[in-house]
Write a protein that holds these residues in place. Structure first.
Motif, PDB file in Angstrom:
ATOM      1  N   ARG A 103       0.828  -1.210   0.000  1.00  0.00           N
ATOM      2  CA  ARG A 103       0.000   0.000   0.000  1.00  0.00           C
ATOM      3  C   ARG A 103       0.867   1.267   0.000  1.00  0.00           C
ATOM      4  O   ARG A 103       0.509   2.264  -0.628  1.00  0.00           O
ATOM      5  N   LEU A 104       1.976   1.239   0.722  1.00  0.00           N
ATOM      6  CA  LEU A 104       2.871   2.397   0.705  1.00  0.00           C
ATOM      7  C   LEU A 104       3.446   2.622  -0.684  1.00  0.00           C
ATOM      8  O   LEU A 104       3.556   3.759  -1.150  1.00  0.00           O
ATOM      9  N   HIS A 105       3.800   1.540  -1.364  1.00  0.00           N
ATOM     10  CA  HIS A 105       4.397   1.673  -2.695  1.00  0.00           C
ATOM     11  C   HIS A 105       3.382   2.067  -3.762  1.00  0.00           C
ATOM     12  O   HIS A 105       3.774   2.514  -4.842  1.00  0.00           O
ATOM     13  N   ARG A 106       2.106   1.900  -3.480  1.00  0.00           N
ATOM     14  CA  ARG A 106       1.101   2.441  -4.402  1.00  0.00           C
ATOM     15  C   ARG A 106       1.181   3.967  -4.421  1.00  0.00           C
ATOM     16  O   ARG A 106       0.979   4.614  -5.450  1.00  0.00           O
ATOM     17  N   THR A 107       1.441   4.536  -3.248  1.00  0.00           N
ATOM     18  CA  THR A 107       1.550   5.994  -3.120  1.00  0.00           C
ATOM     19  C   THR A 107       2.921   6.492  -3.537  1.00  0.00           C
ATOM     20  O   THR A 107       3.050   7.500  -4.231  1.00  0.00           O
ATOM     21  N   ASP A 108       3.961   5.778  -3.105  1.00  0.00           N
ATOM     22  CA  ASP A 108       5.337   6.212  -3.366  1.00  0.00           C
ATOM     23  C   ASP A 108       6.216   4.983  -3.569  1.00  0.00           C
ATOM     24  O   ASP A 108       6.726   4.407  -2.611  1.00  0.00           O
ATOM     25  N   PRO A 109       6.417   4.554  -4.815  1.00  0.00           N
ATOM     26  CA  PRO A 109       7.201   3.339  -5.072  1.00  0.00           C
ATOM     27  C   PRO A 109       8.672   3.457  -4.700  1.00  0.00           C
ATOM     28  O   PRO A 109       9.368   2.440  -4.634  1.00  0.00           O
ATOM     29  N   ASP A 110       9.166   4.674  -4.481  1.00  0.00           N
ATOM     30  CA  ASP A 110      10.578   4.860  -4.149  1.00  0.00           C
ATOM     31  C   ASP A 110      10.841   4.894  -2.639  1.00  0.00           C
ATOM     32  O   ASP A 110      11.993   5.009  -2.228  1.00  0.00           O
ATOM     33  N   LEU A 111       9.803   4.813  -1.819  1.00  0.00           N
ATOM     34  CA  LEU A 111       9.983   4.879  -0.372  1.00  0.00           C
ATOM     35  C   LEU A 111      10.635   3.586   0.125  1.00  0.00           C
ATOM     36  O   LEU A 111      10.073   2.501  -0.041  1.00  0.00           O
ATOM     37  N   PRO A 112      11.818   3.660   0.753  1.00  0.00           N
ATOM     38  CA  PRO A 112      12.456   2.430   1.251  1.00  0.00           C
ATOM     39  C   PRO A 112      11.676   1.864   2.447  1.00  0.00           C
ATOM     40  O   PRO A 112      11.334   2.594   3.377  1.00  0.00           O
ATOM     41  N   VAL A 113      11.407   0.561   2.407  1.00  0.00           N
ATOM     42  CA  VAL A 113      10.717  -0.131   3.493  1.00  0.00           C
ATOM     43  C   VAL A 113      11.579  -1.302   3.941  1.00  0.00           C
ATOM     44  O   VAL A 113      11.928  -2.170   3.121  1.00  0.00           O
ATOM     45  N   ILE A 114      11.945  -1.319   5.210  1.00  0.00           N
ATOM     46  CA  ILE A 114      12.733  -2.398   5.805  1.00  0.00           C
ATOM     47  C   ILE A 114      11.788  -3.258   6.634  1.00  0.00           C
ATOM     48  O   ILE A 114      11.063  -2.733   7.494  1.00  0.00           O
ATOM     49  N   LEU A 115      11.775  -4.567   6.391  1.00  0.00           N
ATOM     50  CA  LEU A 115      10.842  -5.467   7.073  1.00  0.00           C
ATOM     51  C   LEU A 115      11.573  -6.329   8.098  1.00  0.00           C
ATOM     52  O   LEU A 115      12.702  -6.782   7.862  1.00  0.00           O
ATOM     53  N   LEU A 116      10.891  -6.564   9.239  1.00  0.00           N
ATOM     54  CA  LEU A 116      11.444  -7.346  10.345  1.00  0.00           C
ATOM     55  C   LEU A 116      10.562  -8.564  10.598  1.00  0.00           C
ATOM     56  O   LEU A 116       9.340  -8.476  10.480  1.00  0.00           O
ATOM     57  N   THR A 117      11.176  -9.684  10.961  1.00  0.00           N
ATOM     58  CA  THR A 117      10.404 -10.860  11.347  1.00  0.00           C
ATOM     59  C   THR A 117      11.107 -11.610  12.462  1.00  0.00           C
ATOM     60  O   THR A 117      12.336 -11.598  12.542  1.00  0.00           O
ATOM     61  N   GLY A 118      10.339 -12.208  13.324  1.00  0.00           N
ATOM     62  CA  GLY A 118      10.912 -13.002  14.404  1.00  0.00           C
ATOM     63  C   GLY A 118      10.855 -14.478  14.120  1.00  0.00           C
ATOM     64  O   GLY A 118      11.090 -15.300  15.005  1.00  0.00           O
ATOM     65  N   HIS A 119      10.540 -14.873  12.919  1.00  0.00           N
ATOM     66  CA  HIS A 119      10.295 -16.276  12.612  1.00  0.00           C
ATOM     67  C   HIS A 119      11.342 -16.895  11.700  1.00  0.00           C
ATOM     68  O   HIS A 119      11.274 -18.084  11.413  1.00  0.00           O
ATOM     69  N   GLY A 120      12.302 -16.139  11.232  1.00  0.00           N
ATOM     70  CA  GLY A 120      13.318 -16.686  10.353  1.00  0.00           C
ATOM     71  C   GLY A 120      12.722 -17.304   9.110  1.00  0.00           C
ATOM     72  O   GLY A 120      13.189 -18.337   8.620  1.00  0.00           O
ATOM     73  N   ASP A 121      11.667 -16.714   8.614  1.00  0.00           N
ATOM     74  CA  ASP A 121      10.911 -17.270   7.497  1.00  0.00           C
ATOM     75  C   ASP A 121      11.557 -16.859   6.165  1.00  0.00           C
ATOM     76  O   ASP A 121      11.324 -15.770   5.648  1.00  0.00           O
ATOM     77  N   VAL A 122      12.371 -17.750   5.607  1.00  0.00           N
ATOM     78  CA  VAL A 122      13.088 -17.426   4.373  1.00  0.00           C
ATOM     79  C   VAL A 122      12.146 -17.177   3.203  1.00  0.00           C
ATOM     80  O   VAL A 122      12.318 -16.208   2.454  1.00  0.00           O
ATOM     81  N   PRO A 123      11.114 -18.027   2.990  1.00  0.00           N
ATOM     82  CA  PRO A 123      10.197 -17.749   1.873  1.00  0.00           C
ATOM     83  C   PRO A 123       9.529 -16.382   1.973  1.00  0.00           C
ATOM     84  O   PRO A 123       9.343 -15.701   0.968  1.00  0.00           O
ATOM     85  N   VAL A 124       9.182 -15.971   3.206  1.00  0.00           N
ATOM     86  CA  VAL A 124       8.585 -14.649   3.386  1.00  0.00           C
ATOM     87  C   VAL A 124       9.597 -13.562   3.042  1.00  0.00           C
ATOM     88  O   VAL A 124       9.264 -12.544   2.425  1.00  0.00           O
ATOM     89  N   ALA A 125      10.851 -13.787   3.439  1.00  0.00           N
ATOM     90  CA  ALA A 125      11.898 -12.809   3.134  1.00  0.00           C
ATOM     91  C   ALA A 125      12.058 -12.646   1.633  1.00  0.00           C
ATOM     92  O   ALA A 125      12.166 -11.532   1.110  1.00  0.00           O
ATOM     93  N   VAL A 126      12.072 -13.780   0.914  1.00  0.00           N
ATOM     94  CA  VAL A 126      12.207 -13.726  -0.542  1.00  0.00           C
ATOM     95  C   VAL A 126      11.016 -12.995  -1.156  1.00  0.00           C
ATOM     96  O   VAL A 126      11.174 -12.150  -2.053  1.00  0.00           O
ATOM     97  N   LYS A 127       9.830 -13.294  -0.661  1.00  0.00           N
ATOM     98  CA  LYS A 127       8.624 -12.639  -1.173  1.00  0.00           C
ATOM     99  C   LYS A 127       8.684 -11.137  -0.913  1.00  0.00           C
ATOM    100  O   LYS A 127       8.290 -10.323  -1.768  1.00  0.00           O
ATOM    101  N   ALA A 128       9.187 -10.759   0.275  1.00  0.00           N
ATOM    102  CA  ALA A 128       9.281  -9.342   0.626  1.00  0.00           C
ATOM    103  C   ALA A 128      10.232  -8.605  -0.310  1.00  0.00           C
ATOM    104  O   ALA A 128       9.939  -7.501  -0.780  1.00  0.00           O
ATOM    105  N   MET A 129      11.380  -9.213  -0.595  1.00  0.00           N
ATOM    106  CA  MET A 129      12.346  -8.553  -1.465  1.00  0.00           C
ATOM    107  C   MET A 129      11.809  -8.431  -2.886  1.00  0.00           C
ATOM    108  O   MET A 129      12.005  -7.421  -3.560  1.00  0.00           O
TER     109      MET A 129
END
Length: 436
Positions: free
Chosen positions: A68-94
């Protein structure tokens, strides 16, 4: 100036408070949010430099927030955090456009380093976008945000409408002709011609004819009359580049023109009045040259009423990344090649070089980087400024302490006898690395 404006989002209030304390102590401006939906409504993408968000939150996930943030501003850097060590989620996020991905519990110093890179990229992109919207603005010609370049632009706008002859000084490649054209284009003479004369490029045998013109038969081979550059420039500006190379015998005649605003073509008794502003440019110390007898003192004093000094690139290192990116984008458009934004590591390397050729050398490197043949230049033996030497010396001492402490910033701080927080701030500023 704030190190960056950060929005931190996590549904755990204690984590938000701890992050805010650390980041604010590191120089960032931080707003925290425990409700991702409320955060989405509150974040102003026009003023926010970076968003840090947990992935797994009730009501709205970090991935949904990113989208939703990138719909407004695709250049805004977003850093995501997780406590689950979920590699597939990390790949999806990137793949979804996340700037970076960190696993909880994250290293606070690593987060600061990532934020520095994200904020720098954000500001580069913002400045480039602004320059594209204002292509005829002075800031699009003399690019940069450093105090030195800001003051230069202010001086040019102040002097543009003051019809005084002047001298522009600066090392090779600092943009002396760019500054001279700006003085012309932003002043009242903008409608007149801008005539640039490279005093080092015109053979001495035809220099006088080029400047003053000649009548038919003025000398052997002069089959017709010719208007000189000084008359052609009437109503505009004459720019003498590399004026230190002007033949000494001709300098007296040029001085008379500057004083009298009258040109007498070769082989003629008629005098032509001209209305011209004269700007000289040099990379040499003309006072020294005049004292040594290689330049007329009276011409030097006539032009140096105003001496506009251009800063070398090493005095405005904070502009190097922006300049390189702008030049690279322009080259990509001109050559029809894909644009490759410089990585944080490359920007750091660019900023550490001496750049003896200044902006001209940096522009050439940017163009070669787009073509695909741009190794970083080696440092020249040019003398570093005192702050640069001190920073390099300090970085060496800290790096040695970190090596002795096996990368532990806590142990290194003990060895150096300084608080760990002070050391961490220096590690971040000097772009060093610690493991604990």
């Amino acid at each position: 100036m704030s190190r960056g404006r950060i929005a931190f989002i996590d549904d755990e209030p204690d984590l938000c408070a701890a992050a805010a304390d650390w980041l604010e102590a590191s120089g960032f401006t931080v707003t925290t949010h425990t409700d991702p939906r409320r955060a989405l409504a509150d974040i102003d993408t026009a003023t926010c430099d970076c968003v840090v968000s947990d992935i797994r939150m009730p009501g709205l996930s970090g991935l949904d927030l990113l989208e939703r943030l990138h719909r407004t501003d695709p250049d805004l850097p977003v850093i995501l955090l997780t406590g689950h060590g979920d590699v597939p989620v990390a790949v999806k996020a990137m793949r979804a456009g996340a700037y970076h991905f960190l696993e909880k519990p994250y290293d606070a110093e690593q987060l600061v380093s990532i934020l520095d890179n994200a904020v720098e990229k954000r500001r580069l992109v913002g400045e480039i976008s602004r320059l594209k919207r204002q292509p005829d603005d002075l800031e699009a010609r003399l690019i940069g945000v450093s105090p030195a370049i800001v003051e230069l632009r202010r001086s040019i706008l102040h002097l543009a409408d003051i019809d005084v002859d002047m001298l522009i000084t600066g090392e090779t490649g600092t943009g002396k002709e760019v500054a001279a054209r700006a003085l012309h284009d932003f002043g009242r003479r903008r409608a007149g011609p801008f005539v640039a004369i490279n005093c080092a490029a015109i053979p001495e045998t035809i220099f006088e004819s080029e400047l003053f013109g000649h009548d038919k038969g003025a000398y052997t081979g002069a089959v017709g009359a010719r208007e000189g550059k000084l008359v052609f420039a009437n109503g505009g500006t004459v720019f003498f580049d590399e004026i230190e190379s002007m033949p000494l015998a001709l300098q007296a005649k040029v001085l008379r023109v500057i004083q009298e605003r009258v040109v007498e073509p070769l082989g003629s008794n008629r005098q032509i009045e001209i209305d011209v502003r004269f700007i000289g440019a040099t990379k040499s110390d003309l006072r020294f040259e005049s004292e040594a007898g290689r330049f007329r003192p009276d011409l030097y004093f006539r032009l140096s009423t105003i001496d506009l000094a251009l800063p070398p690139l090493r005095a405005r290192r904070e502009d190097i990344g922006l300049l390189h990116t702008v030049f690279a984008r322009r080259a990509a458009e001109r050559f029809g090649l894909p644009m490759r934004d410089p990585s944080p590591a490359m920007l750091a390397d660019l900023g550490s070089k001496s750049w003896p050729g200044n902006v001209r050398e940096l522009k050439g490197h940017a163009e070669r980087s787009i073509i695909g043949i741009a190794p970083l230049p080696t440092d020249s033996p040019a003398v570093e400024s005192l702050p640069d030497q001190l920073a390099r010396f300090e970085a060496g001492i800290i790096a040695s302490a970190l090596e002795t402490a096996n990368g532990s910033s806590a142990r290194a701080a003990e060895l150096l006898g300084i608080p760990r927080r002070t050391l961490n701030e220096k590690i971040t500023r000097l772009r060093l690395r610690a493991t604990a």
